[in-house]
Design a protein around this motif. Structure first.
Motif, PDB file in Angstrom:
ATOM      1  N   GLU A  11      37.668  34.416  48.347  1.00 26.35           N
ATOM      2  CA  GLU A  11      38.094  35.640  47.667  1.00 26.35           C
ATOM      3  C   GLU A  11      37.918  36.847  48.582  1.00 26.35           C
ATOM      4  N   SER A  13      40.136  40.056  47.885  1.00 24.31           N
ATOM      5  CA  SER A  13      41.213  40.918  47.409  1.00 24.31           C
ATOM      6  C   SER A  13      40.873  42.402  47.429  1.00 24.31           C
ATOM      7  N   THR A  87      42.456  33.397  47.088  1.00 24.50           N
ATOM      8  CA  THR A  87      43.181  34.479  46.431  1.00 24.50           C
ATOM      9  C   THR A  87      44.385  34.858  47.284  1.00 24.50           C
ATOM     10  N   GLY A  91      46.150  42.478  45.250  1.00 24.77           N
ATOM     11  CA  GLY A  91      45.006  43.139  45.835  1.00 24.77           C
ATOM     12  C   GLY A  91      45.405  43.971  47.031  1.00 24.77           C
ATOM     13  N   VAL A  96      43.746  40.512  51.319  1.00 21.34           N
ATOM     14  CA  VAL A  96      44.383  39.285  50.832  1.00 21.34           C
ATOM     15  C   VAL A  96      44.912  38.468  52.002  1.00 21.34           C
ATOM     16  N   HIS A 119      44.494  36.318  41.660  1.00 23.42           N
ATOM     17  CA  HIS A 119      43.157  36.871  41.430  1.00 23.42           C
ATOM     18  C   HIS A 119      42.901  37.114  39.939  1.00 23.42           C
ATOM     19  N   ASP A 317      34.040  40.490  41.245  1.00 26.18           N
ATOM     20  CA  ASP A 317      34.806  39.575  42.092  1.00 26.18           C
ATOM     21  C   ASP A 317      33.889  38.525  42.717  1.00 26.18           C
ATOM     22  N   ILE A 322      37.806  31.659  41.725  1.00 27.03           N
ATOM     23  CA  ILE A 322      38.992  31.271  42.474  1.00 27.03           C
ATOM     24  C   ILE A 322      39.019  29.766  42.678  1.00 27.03           C
TER      25      ILE A 322
END
Length: 365
Positions: A11, A13, A87, A91, A96, A119, A317, A322
């Protein structure tokens, strides 16, 4: 035969670099074997918000380290994984892209399948990771960049009932903290200041409550707070601690009231489907706000609907969500190849019209 799936998730983003390993055996309760999050808060502290270029560079530096730590904490190797989930949007495009390219490199080197994850789907499917709830359920996704009511009918089947037409609540919290000289991230700072404040001193607007539907707006609320701040500064030659606390309390109460009323409307639409096990779930960073969470729980009690909020560590987050969303896709036989692209915008409900505040490039989410 017993089927065991182990997924590595990435992840990147926004401003948290994360990697996690999630495992599920048959239909048993999933296990988060590891979850590593490298925060960038200190990098952006002097700027009053996330700087996309700084965030992207930090992701590039930290992604491989986070992956290594996640595998080590899980006591596994890359060869023990069944797939890699990352992801792919929406974002900040630099972040990303860093995640997607890292995941592609890992997939190419290991021969593992690559799964691109929305996401927002990661947040929306978190209740299935933590509590194994059945579809359909009502989801309120409230984060720094997004706010929307969704009926989750399947791992890739979402119907949007409404959303914000401008600032998301998390964004409004961050901007409010900046206006009041509070540290970032703004959500926890405003919440902490509001605890000693009087929420009734300033009567801030409750936008769009006079209109039908589940759409929301928070930009005008932020402007109203700015005007009150300027008035107080002009009267007293500065902002006193009690004034700041009262402003935060009033601002938080306004967002709480809007989310509560819009949740009542969304629940009415959702319950019309006559779900077998009615559940209202919240996810995203703002779901960690205890005052907002308590009010939403009260609304659910009014409708005799189960209220569900993930642990605080899974509200913000993280890569565990994910990995889980990737596992849901993988079980359905869905994978992506090396043509996977990073997407700055990626609506969960592809059939819904763009939100009014989505801009020329299309719907934010």
């Amino acid at each position: 035969m017993t089927e065991t799936l182990t997924i590595l998730g990435l992840e990147s983003s926004c401003d948290d670099t994360a990697a996690a390993v999630v495992r599920q055996v048959d239909a048993q309760v999933p296990q988060i074997l590891s979850s590593v999050v490298a925060s960038q808060t200190d990098l952006h502290a002097d700027f009053g918000g996330v700087v996309p270029e700084i965030a992207a560079r930090a992701h590039t530096e930290k992604l491989d380290l986070c992956v290594e730590q996640a595998l080590t904490k899980a006591n596994l190797n890359l060869s023990d994984m069944d797939a890699i989930a990352v992801t792919a949007g929406p974002g900040l495009i630099g972040g990303v892209l860093a995640g997607v390219m890292c995941a592609k490199g890992l997939a190419a080197g290991s021969g593992l399948p690559l799964i691109g994850v929305n996401h927002l789907a990661g947040h929306a499917l978190t209740p299935r990771l933590t509590d194994q709830i059945a579809f359909p359920y009502l989801m309120l996704l409230i984060s720094g960049g997004h706010c929307q009511f969704l009926i989750a009918k399947g791992a890739q089947d979402f119907t949007r009932l409404g959303g914000t037409i401008d600032d998301a609540p998390g964004e409004a919290f961050d901007k409010t903290a900046k206006l009041l000289a509070l540290p970032q991230p703004g959500g926890p700072s405003v919440e902490a200041a509001a605890q000693s404040g009087d929420p009734s001193r300033f009567r801030f607007p409750r936008p769009l409550l006079d209109r039908p539907g589940c759409d929301m707006s928070f930009s005008g609320l932020k402007t109203a707070l700015l005007r009150e701040r300027d008035r107080l500064v002009a009267e007293h030659g500065g902002l006193r601690r009690a004034d700041r606390a009262d402003l935060c309390a009033g601002f938080q109460a306004a967002i709480r009231d809007v989310l509560a009323e819009k949740s009542r409307r969304a629940l009415t639409e959702y319950l019309a489907l006559d779900p077998a096990n009615a559940t209202f779930a919240v996810a995203g960073g703002v779901a960690a706000n205890l005052a907002i969470r308590a009010e939403l729980e009260t609304v659910c009690a009014e409708f005799e609907t189960r209220f569900l909020a993930p642990p605080l560590a899974l509200c913000t987050d993280n890569a565990a969500m994910i990995a889980w969303a990737g596992m849901e896709r993988f079980r359905a036989g869905d994978c992506d190849g090396m043509t996977l692209q990073a997407r700055p915008r990626w609506p969960l409900d592809q059939q819904a019209p763009a939100m009014l505040g989505s801009g020329k490039k299309g719907a934010k989410a």
